[in-house]
Design a protein around this motif. Structure first.
Motif, PDB file in Angstrom:
ATOM      1  N   MET A  17      -9.684  -8.946  84.528  1.00  0.00           N
ATOM      2  CA  MET A  17      -9.541 -10.122  83.539  1.00  0.00           C
ATOM      3  C   MET A  17      -9.839  -9.555  81.452  1.00  0.00           C
ATOM      4  O   MET A  17     -10.563  -8.221  81.612  1.00  0.00           O
ATOM      5  CB  MET A  17     -10.681 -10.395  83.613  1.00  0.00           C
ATOM      6  CG  MET A  17     -11.004 -11.393  83.100  1.00  0.00           C
ATOM      7  SD  MET A  17      -9.351 -13.392  83.009  1.00  0.00           S
ATOM      8  CE  MET A  17     -11.252 -14.300  81.868  1.00  0.00           C
ATOM      9  N   SER A  18      -9.234  -9.935  81.292  1.00  0.00           N
ATOM     10  CA  SER A  18      -9.319  -9.507  79.956  1.00  0.00           C
ATOM     11  C   SER A  18      -9.611 -11.207  79.398  1.00  0.00           C
ATOM     12  O   SER A  18      -9.267 -12.272  78.925  1.00  0.00           O
ATOM     13  CB  SER A  18      -8.574  -9.614  78.489  1.00  0.00           C
ATOM     14  OG  SER A  18      -8.396  -9.892  77.686  1.00  0.00           O
ATOM     15  N   ALA A  19     -11.181 -11.285  79.153  1.00  0.00           N
ATOM     16  CA  ALA A  19     -12.475 -11.983  78.845  1.00  0.00           C
ATOM     17  C   ALA A  19     -12.346 -13.033  77.218  1.00  0.00           C
ATOM     18  O   ALA A  19     -12.424 -13.647  77.468  1.00  0.00           O
ATOM     19  CB  ALA A  19     -13.749 -12.116  79.880  1.00  0.00           C
ATOM     20  N   LYS A  20     -11.451 -12.019  76.805  1.00  0.00           N
ATOM     21  CA  LYS A  20     -10.791 -13.161  75.669  1.00  0.00           C
ATOM     22  C   LYS A  20      -9.802 -13.303  75.587  1.00  0.00           C
ATOM     23  O   LYS A  20      -9.571 -14.327  74.427  1.00  0.00           O
ATOM     24  CB  LYS A  20     -10.590 -11.660  74.459  1.00  0.00           C
ATOM     25  CG  LYS A  20     -11.853 -10.172  74.471  1.00  0.00           C
ATOM     26  CD  LYS A  20     -11.157  -9.144  73.865  1.00  0.00           C
ATOM     27  CE  LYS A  20     -10.492  -9.354  72.468  1.00  0.00           C
ATOM     28  NZ  LYS A  20      -9.656  -8.029  71.483  1.00  0.00           N
ATOM     29  N   LYS A  21      -9.495 -14.016  75.869  1.00  0.00           N
ATOM     30  CA  LYS A  21      -8.549 -15.040  76.874  1.00  0.00           C
ATOM     31  C   LYS A  21      -9.066 -16.043  77.672  1.00  0.00           C
ATOM     32  O   LYS A  21     -10.130 -16.930  76.717  1.00  0.00           O
ATOM     33  CB  LYS A  21      -6.871 -14.326  77.694  1.00  0.00           C
ATOM     34  CG  LYS A  21      -6.355 -13.916  77.288  1.00  0.00           C
ATOM     35  CD  LYS A  21      -7.082 -12.220  76.618  1.00  0.00           C
ATOM     36  CE  LYS A  21      -5.568 -11.563  76.549  1.00  0.00           C
ATOM     37  NZ  LYS A  21      -6.118 -10.034  76.113  1.00  0.00           N
ATOM     38  N   ASP A  22      -8.971 -16.600  78.858  1.00  0.00           N
ATOM     39  CA  ASP A  22      -9.896 -17.858  79.356  1.00  0.00           C
ATOM     40  C   ASP A  22     -11.194 -17.875  79.197  1.00  0.00           C
ATOM     41  O   ASP A  22     -12.146 -18.530  80.001  1.00  0.00           O
ATOM     42  CB  ASP A  22      -8.527 -17.766  80.760  1.00  0.00           C
ATOM     43  CG  ASP A  22      -7.491 -18.838  80.090  1.00  0.00           C
ATOM     44  OD1 ASP A  22      -7.491 -19.361  79.317  1.00  0.00           O
ATOM     45  OD2 ASP A  22      -7.016 -19.294  80.709  1.00  0.00           O
ATOM     46  N   GLY A  70      -9.743  -6.444  78.581  1.00  0.00           N
ATOM     47  CA  GLY A  70      -9.447  -6.157  80.106  1.00  0.00           C
ATOM     48  C   GLY A  70      -8.600  -4.707  80.188  1.00  0.00           C
ATOM     49  O   GLY A  70      -8.610  -4.221  81.560  1.00  0.00           O
ATOM     50  N   ARG A  71      -8.099  -4.256  79.089  1.00  0.00           N
ATOM     51  CA  ARG A  71      -7.892  -2.796  79.670  1.00  0.00           C
ATOM     52  C   ARG A  71      -8.998  -1.484  80.329  1.00  0.00           C
ATOM     53  O   ARG A  71      -8.411  -0.567  80.672  1.00  0.00           O
ATOM     54  CB  ARG A  71      -7.608  -2.204  77.754  1.00  0.00           C
ATOM     55  CG  ARG A  71      -8.019  -1.647  77.026  1.00  0.00           C
ATOM     56  CD  ARG A  71      -7.169  -1.882  75.482  1.00  0.00           C
ATOM     57  NE  ARG A  71      -7.098  -2.824  75.457  1.00  0.00           N
ATOM     58  CZ  ARG A  71      -6.403  -3.302  73.916  1.00  0.00           C
ATOM     59  NH1 ARG A  71      -5.979  -1.888  73.490  1.00  0.00           N
ATOM     60  NH2 ARG A  71      -6.023  -4.405  73.935  1.00  0.00           N
ATOM     61  N   ALA A  72     -10.110  -1.883  79.934  1.00  0.00           N
ATOM     62  CA  ALA A  72     -10.907  -0.633  80.188  1.00  0.00           C
ATOM     63  C   ALA A  72     -10.942  -1.027  81.546  1.00  0.00           C
ATOM     64  O   ALA A  72     -11.718  -0.248  82.297  1.00  0.00           O
ATOM     65  CB  ALA A  72     -12.866  -0.851  79.589  1.00  0.00           C
TER      66      ALA A  72
HETATM   67  C1  LIG Z   1      -1.424 -10.479  79.976  1.00  0.00           C
HETATM   68  C2  LIG Z   1      -2.576  -9.160  79.202  1.00  0.00           C
HETATM   69  N1  LIG Z   1      -2.969  -8.391  80.409  1.00  0.00           N
HETATM   70  C3  LIG Z   1      -4.258  -6.734  79.689  1.00  0.00           C
HETATM   71  C4  LIG Z   1      -4.224  -7.229  78.768  1.00  0.00           C
HETATM   72  C5  LIG Z   1      -5.742  -6.447  77.619  1.00  0.00           C
HETATM   73  O1  LIG Z   1      -6.865  -6.893  77.873  1.00  0.00           O
HETATM   74  P1  LIG Z   1      -7.256  -6.316  76.940  1.00  0.00           P
HETATM   75  O2  LIG Z   1      -6.826  -6.821  74.778  1.00  0.00           O
HETATM   76  O3  LIG Z   1      -8.627  -7.096  76.507  1.00  0.00           O
HETATM   77  O4  LIG Z   1      -7.820  -5.003  76.934  1.00  0.00           O
HETATM   78  C6  LIG Z   1      -4.087  -8.478  77.819  1.00  0.00           C
HETATM   79  C7  LIG Z   1      -4.102  -8.130  76.584  1.00  0.00           C
HETATM   80  O5  LIG Z   1      -3.999  -9.201  75.312  1.00  0.00           O
HETATM   81  C8  LIG Z   1      -2.926  -9.399  78.538  1.00  0.00           C
HETATM   82  O6  LIG Z   1      -2.121 -10.233  77.413  1.00  0.00           O
END
Ligand SMILES: Cc1ncc(COP(=O)(O)O)c(C=O)c1O
Length: 467
Positions: free
Chosen positions: A259-264, A106-108
């Motif tokens: 989107m951080s697809a590591k969640k949903d 997501g952060r990327a």
């Molecule tokens: C609401 C939200 N936005 C962004 C992120 C960042 O995603 P990533 O950890 O995949 O970079 C997270 C990660 O926990 C998040 O919960």
């Protein structure tokens, strides 16, 4: 049928287990030693020393047999791989957004969006920025402005959509400072604010205000499926809609999403930036190539894209969403019954303990939520994360300001733990709740300049965490 026979009320895990991973039991003495070695920072622990790992729900879930099967189909072509087109179709199908850029997480996606859309001095309103989103906004010299509704700041105040944005406050910002606002974001669910959902009505109102001012609206949509299911459960007019239909309606209100697809996305890695503006998408693709990779893989392997194409759909399955939200709610009920203060109602992916209320004798300067998270590990081998003054206390100018809330988040990995794990958690939390008066704070001994919670080191401020 989307659940068990209606005669039976037990909500069961809607899966059976095909591969198991042992978890390791440790003694309190071993955990004390592990804590000291980690500088009282739970991010510094070896994961093998953790019994129940609720540090995050990000990338920690179990993949399904369909996802593993999909991975076998992964096309590892550098450009134009089949897997990208499957992934793109899944994202477009759910979101309706035109341009889809895969990213490694997501952060990327946030960094790329901030890189192409913001300039120093800009303002980005959000219901509540997640820490990486805030850091990316601030990294380009812009201001990350949180505009949650007032109830969001009151942990015990029950509100069905505590993740909502304060629409009046947004209007005022846009009227006063409109030229400085290149985009508005809404985080669904609102992670830093307690995993709380945003209602469709609120999204509609925010969307209307943004569009009246010609400002695009982006969703931080990490937990879009959980948010959609909360809307189904709690918002009038949505009971008969599927989570997929609701998600589609949510995305129709926005111009883009990170989107951080590591969640949903139900995968262990991945993310995306999706948007409708072709010009902005082209700029974003150029930045993507610079750091993530070619636009048809964006920092991911072809097999990751396959896992995501399947996972994004699985996250919308009702039996799964029902079981997931209920597990969290059940733990919340056990805590509430034992008078352990927590953010209510419970959110989608996590329990948020109100450490400020549980430990009123620990001053903010001794980081009560941080101390509580360490004690949960010490006593029960449970890893959680502080969302309080360590995470948010340091200001961009280097000064220190206590966070609005001192929370400890216990985030549930997806499809990973079972009911007996949740019962164990309740037992540990009740035990720690009963010893609240003996818990003491911590002192920070070392900290990096940004995102300090990941690597800062601490020591007990009064000789021991529990006296
Ligand atoms: C609401 C939200 N936005 C962004 C992120 C960042 O995603 P990533 O950890 O995949 O970079 C997270 C990660 O926990 C998040 O919960």
């Amino acid at each position: 049928m989307t659940g068990p026979d209606p005669h039976f009320t037990t909500i069961i895990e809607p899966f059976r287990i095909k591969a198991v991973e042992p978890i390791r039991f440790t003694t309190r003495e071993q955990r004390q030693a592990a804590l000291e070695a980690a500088g009282y920072n739970l991010f510094g622990l070896h994961a093998d020393d953790v019994l129940i790992d609720l540090l995050t729900d990000s990338g920690t879930g179990a993949m399904s047999s369909e996802q593993w099967a999909g991975m076998q189909r992964g096309d590892e072509s550098y450009a134009g791989g089949r897997s990208f087109f499957r992934f793109e179709a899944a994202v477009q199908g759910i979101t309706g957004l035109k341009q889809v850029l895969p990213t490694h997480q997501g952060r990327a996606a946030e960094r790329i969006l901030c890189g192409v859309a913001l300039k120093p001095g800009d303002i980005v309103p959000n219901n509540t920025h997640f820490d990486t989103t805030r850091a990316n906004v601030e990294a380009v010299g812009a201001v990350a402005l949180d505009l949650p509704i007032v109830e969001a700041r009151r942990p015990a105040a029950e509100h069905p959509f505590k993740g909502n944005m304060d629409v009046e406050a947004l209007k005022q910002v846009l009227e006063r400072e409109g030229v400085r606002v290149p985009l508005v974001m809404l985080t669904v669910t609102n992670n830093s604010g307690g995993g709380q959902p945003v209602s469709m009505a609120n999204m509609r109102a925010v969307s209307a205000v943004c569009h009246e001012h010609g400002v695009p609206l982006f969703l931080d949509c990490c937990r879009y499926a959980e948010n959609a299911y909360f809307i189904k459960l709690r918002e009038e007019g949505y009971a008969d809609k599927t989570p997929r239909e609701i998600a589609r309606e949510m995305f129709a209100l926005v111009d883009g999403a990170t989107m951080s697809a590591k969640k949903d996305g139900m995968a262990n890695i991945g993310g995306f930036l999706a948007l409708n503006d072709d010009g902005l998408a082209e700029k974003a693709r150029n930045l993507l190539i610079l750091s993530e990779g070619f636009p048809t893989y964006g920092g991911l392997a072809g097999y990751d894209l396959e896992a995501l194409a399947v996972g994004l759909e699985e996250a919308l399955e009702e039996p799964y969403l029902r079981y997931r939200l209920r597990s969290v709610e059940y733990l919340g009920e056990r805590l509430k019954a034992a008078d352990i203060p927590l953010v209510l109602p419970t959110g989608g992916h996590a329990i948020y303990l109100d450490a400020g209320a549980l430990l009123p004798h620990v001053p903010g300067s001794e980081y009560p939520a941080w101390a509580l998270s360490c004690v949960l590990y010490l006593e029960g081998g449970v890893r959680s994360v502080e969302i309080g003054s360590v995470m948010f206390g340091r200001q961009p100018d280097g000064s220190e300001k206590p966070a609005a809330l001192e929370l400890v988040r216990l985030a549930f990995p997806r499809r990973t733990y079972t009911q007996s794990h949740v019962d164990y958690l309740a037992e540990v939390l009740l035990h720690v709740g009963a010893m609240r008066e003996r818990i003491r704070g911590v002192r920070m001994t070392q900290a990096p300049a940004v995102l300090r919670h990941f690597t800062a080191r601490f020591e007990p401020a009064h000789g021991a965490l529990v006296v």
